[in-house]
Design an enzyme around this catalytic site. Structure first.
Site, PDB file in Angstrom:
ATOM      1  N   ARG A 235       1.170  -1.132   0.155  1.00 19.24           N
ATOM      2  CA  ARG A 235      -0.246   0.247  -0.025  1.00 19.24           C
ATOM      3  C   ARG A 235       0.994   0.980  -0.097  1.00 19.24           C
ATOM      4  O   ARG A 235       1.293   1.130   0.534  1.00 19.24           O
ATOM      5  CB  ARG A 235      -0.502   0.321   0.656  1.00 19.24           C
ATOM      6  CG  ARG A 235      -2.456  -1.068   1.503  1.00 19.24           C
ATOM      7  CD  ARG A 235      -3.203  -1.091   0.802  1.00 19.24           C
ATOM      8  NE  ARG A 235      -3.699  -1.891   0.372  1.00 19.24           N
ATOM      9  CZ  ARG A 235      -4.466  -2.888  -0.466  1.00 19.24           C
ATOM     10  NH1 ARG A 235      -3.320  -3.087  -0.974  1.00 19.24           N
ATOM     11  NH2 ARG A 235      -5.101  -3.983   0.340  1.00 19.24           N
ATOM     12  N   GLU A 264      -2.339   8.165  -6.347  1.00 20.01           N
ATOM     13  CA  GLU A 264      -2.475   7.974  -7.655  1.00 20.01           C
ATOM     14  C   GLU A 264      -2.750   8.278  -8.502  1.00 20.01           C
ATOM     15  O   GLU A 264      -4.758   8.319  -7.945  1.00 20.01           O
ATOM     16  CB  GLU A 264      -2.095   6.355  -7.183  1.00 20.01           C
ATOM     17  CG  GLU A 264      -1.659   5.280  -6.789  1.00 20.01           C
ATOM     18  CD  GLU A 264      -1.190   4.232  -6.559  1.00 20.01           C
ATOM     19  OE1 GLU A 264      -2.301   3.118  -7.243  1.00 20.01           O
ATOM     20  OE2 GLU A 264      -0.445   3.436  -6.176  1.00 20.01           O
ATOM     21  N   HIS A 282       1.419   0.153 -10.103  1.00 18.50           N
ATOM     22  CA  HIS A 282       0.095  -0.437  -8.781  1.00 18.50           C
ATOM     23  C   HIS A 282      -0.255  -2.170  -9.855  1.00 18.50           C
ATOM     24  O   HIS A 282      -1.533  -1.778 -10.265  1.00 18.50           O
ATOM     25  CB  HIS A 282      -0.720   0.772  -8.724  1.00 18.50           C
ATOM     26  CG  HIS A 282      -1.255   0.389  -7.839  1.00 18.50           C
ATOM     27  ND1 HIS A 282      -2.299   0.396  -6.350  1.00 18.50           N
ATOM     28  CD2 HIS A 282      -1.710  -1.599  -6.576  1.00 18.50           C
ATOM     29  CE1 HIS A 282      -3.026   0.455  -5.303  1.00 18.50           C
ATOM     30  NE2 HIS A 282      -2.466  -1.438  -5.680  1.00 18.50           N
TER      31      HIS A 282
END
Length: 528
Positions: A235, A264, A282
């Site tokens: 995370r 993000e 990601h």
């Protein structure tokens, strides 16, 4: 023949679509290509919807989906889902938490190998610059290096298994996992985070919560080896980005492998400018296998939910006014809050939970125990724990749960719930009740009588009962620019317990200052 309607709101792998098409009792409509504003006019009579992160499940969506009984998030995160509103409407929210486990594990290993062998840079030099210069690419080996793993759940434990194949020395830190589970995996146990900070390579695999956010800052980095390697495929925000940037610039951190960021998309993050930082956008779940698994699991769950046969991985419990007496519902919330409170101040893995219900609520002790157990586990497990699996996960983790009931005649409270959690190091007991039908209150903590709402940012300060303590606490709070909203004090056998409600977040440095007060016996910080 009655057909249940399932609407797919966002793109999923075609395997899930094909599965739903083959179900004779299900009408599947794929609206993943529709603009979201048009989608709202199509979902009215849906029994179940399947979403990903592109569709916001907010009040506008829920008002449009007037027939909705369940929602499946094809993935782990549910940041785009208003779970509380779903619960109030009796809509079950489910996710697919484990389908991408192997993908995340293997991406972690890829980042680790890249960091020691510099594959991306060597590839770039040869392919793009047409330079053959072997001497630029002396790497190191994983063999005999010490790997520190923060978080030993589904992903962390599997990273350890693969690292063992590389003949690494592995040590894991997870205060919420029984030490025997880590030891049985052939991994050494770290009893503190500081033990992890001495490792050659450090990787993290925890949920993001108040305890793990910024778990690595300059303070921790200063304790690390020069040339340490850090990996984060879990995370964003677990490592403080400002601090790891500076440490990477100075080469205190030799290599960083990062898949997740605080904000993000992260196209302009300063971390992207350094040559010793490997980044991916990601993509932890982005394998064909994991996307196929997620799609099939989401479709299967949706079909089961439409039929009402089961609700796997449910993240909430439908609140139906006609099924619970009015006085029970606030005790369910209170039970979960007490469990969540306990989880933040307990030291070490909890081994026993004693849940005692007194008064009329004793008839609903099993439900209250489920909510309390969920609260205890939620802090460490995040979205992977839910009302359906809480008891199973607790048993799997070796937690012995005892449910007790009393008639309440001997108590000054009409109804009372007490949760006692025991670990190898300590025992914590918290009691609570509900006043005026909906006012949740904690009334006792380890024998200290209290009257406090379990809400907000709370500092628990236990001390020997001597003069000057409150003044010292006030000075430290003033120095840290912390505003005190409320201060409750209880006394018991020459000790005192203060419950200090504050308006601001409390930093670790402020907690350290409070712990240095001479009379201090313990200090904890809880956010509810």
């Amino acid at each position: 023949m009655l057909k249940y309607k399932i609407i797919v709101c966002d793109h999923i792998h075609n395997a899930g679509i094909e599965f739903l098409k083959k179900q004779n009792d299900i009408e599947m409509l794929d609206y993943s290509n529709l603009p979201k504003i048009e989608l709202l006019s199509k979902i009215g009579d849906a029994d179940v919807v399947i979403t990903r992160s592109s569709t916001d499940i907010d009040n506008k969506f829920l008002q449009s989906a007037y027939n909705l009984k369940a929602l499946v998030r094809a993935g782990v995160g549910v940041d785009n889902v208003d779970i509380e509103s779903c619960s109030k409407r009796g809509i079950v929210v489910m996710n697919v938490p484990t389908a991408n486990t192997i993908a995340a594990v293997e991406l972690t290993m890829a980042h680790m190998i890249n960091a020691v062998r510099n594959f991306p840079s060597a590839n770039h030099q040869l392919k793009n610059e047409k330079i053959w210069k072997r001497e630029d690419w002396y790497g190191t080996e994983l063999k005999d290096k010490t790997l520190g793993i923060i978080g030993f759940g589904n992903i962390g434990s599997r990273v350890a298994a693969r690292a063992k194949a590389f003949e690494m020395d592995i040590i894991a830190y997870d205060p919420y996992i029984k030490e025997s589970i880590i030891i049985d995996s052939g991994v050494r146990v770290a009893t503190s985070l500081d033990m992890i900070l001495k490792c050659d390579i450090i990787t993290i695999h925890t949920p993001k919560n108040t305890e793990t956010k910024n778990i690595i800052t300059k303070k921790e980095i200063d304790k690390m080896k020069d040339g340490v390697i850090l990996i984060n495929c879990a995370r964003g925000g677990l490592y403080n980005e400002t601090d790891i940037l500076e440490a990477a610039k100075s080469k205190k951190i030799r290599w960083l492998g990062i898949d997740v960021f605080d904000k993000e998309p992260s196209n302009s993050n300063p971390l992207l400018s350094l040559d010793n930082i490997y980044v991916t956008p990601h993509i932890g779940a982005n394998t064909l296998e994991s996307q196929e698994k997620i799609s099939i699991q989401a479709a299967t769950i949706a079909a089961e939910a439409a039929r009402g046969s089961s609700y796997p991985n449910a993240l909430n419990l439908p609140i139906k006014e006609n099924e619970l007496p009015y006085f029970v519902k606030p005790y369910l919330e209170l039970s979960q809050k007490i469990g969540f409170f306990i989880s933040q101040i307990s030291k070490g893995a909890i081994r026993t939970l004693n849940i005692t219900c007194s008064g009329k609520i004793a008839s609903y002790a099993n439900s209250l125990a489920t909510f309390g157990t969920l609260g205890v586990l939620k802090h460490s497990l995040g979205d992977s724990i839910n009302y359906v699996n809480a008891m199973f996960v607790a048993k799997e983790r070796g937690i012995n749960i005892n449910i007790n009931t009393k008639d309440g005649g001997a108590s000054i409270y009409k109804n009372l719930i007490t949760i006692e959690a025991a670990s190898a190091n300590n025992s914590i007991s918290i009691s609570g009740c509900v006043f005026d039908e909906d006012k949740l209150r904690i009334v006792d903590i380890n024998g200290f009588s209290m009257d406090i709402e379990p809400l907000g940012k709370i500092v628990l300060f236990r001390n020997t009962d001597v003069p000057g303590v409150i003044g010292n606490i006030g000075k430290i709070m003033e120095k840290s620019n912390i505003n005190i909203a409320d201060f409750r004090l209880a006394r018991n056998n020459n000790e005192a317990l203060a419950m200090i409600i504050v308006d601001n977040n409390i930093s670790n440095s402020t907690l350290d200052e409070l712990s240095k007060i001479q009379a201090c016996l313990s200090v904890n910080y809880v956010v509810i």
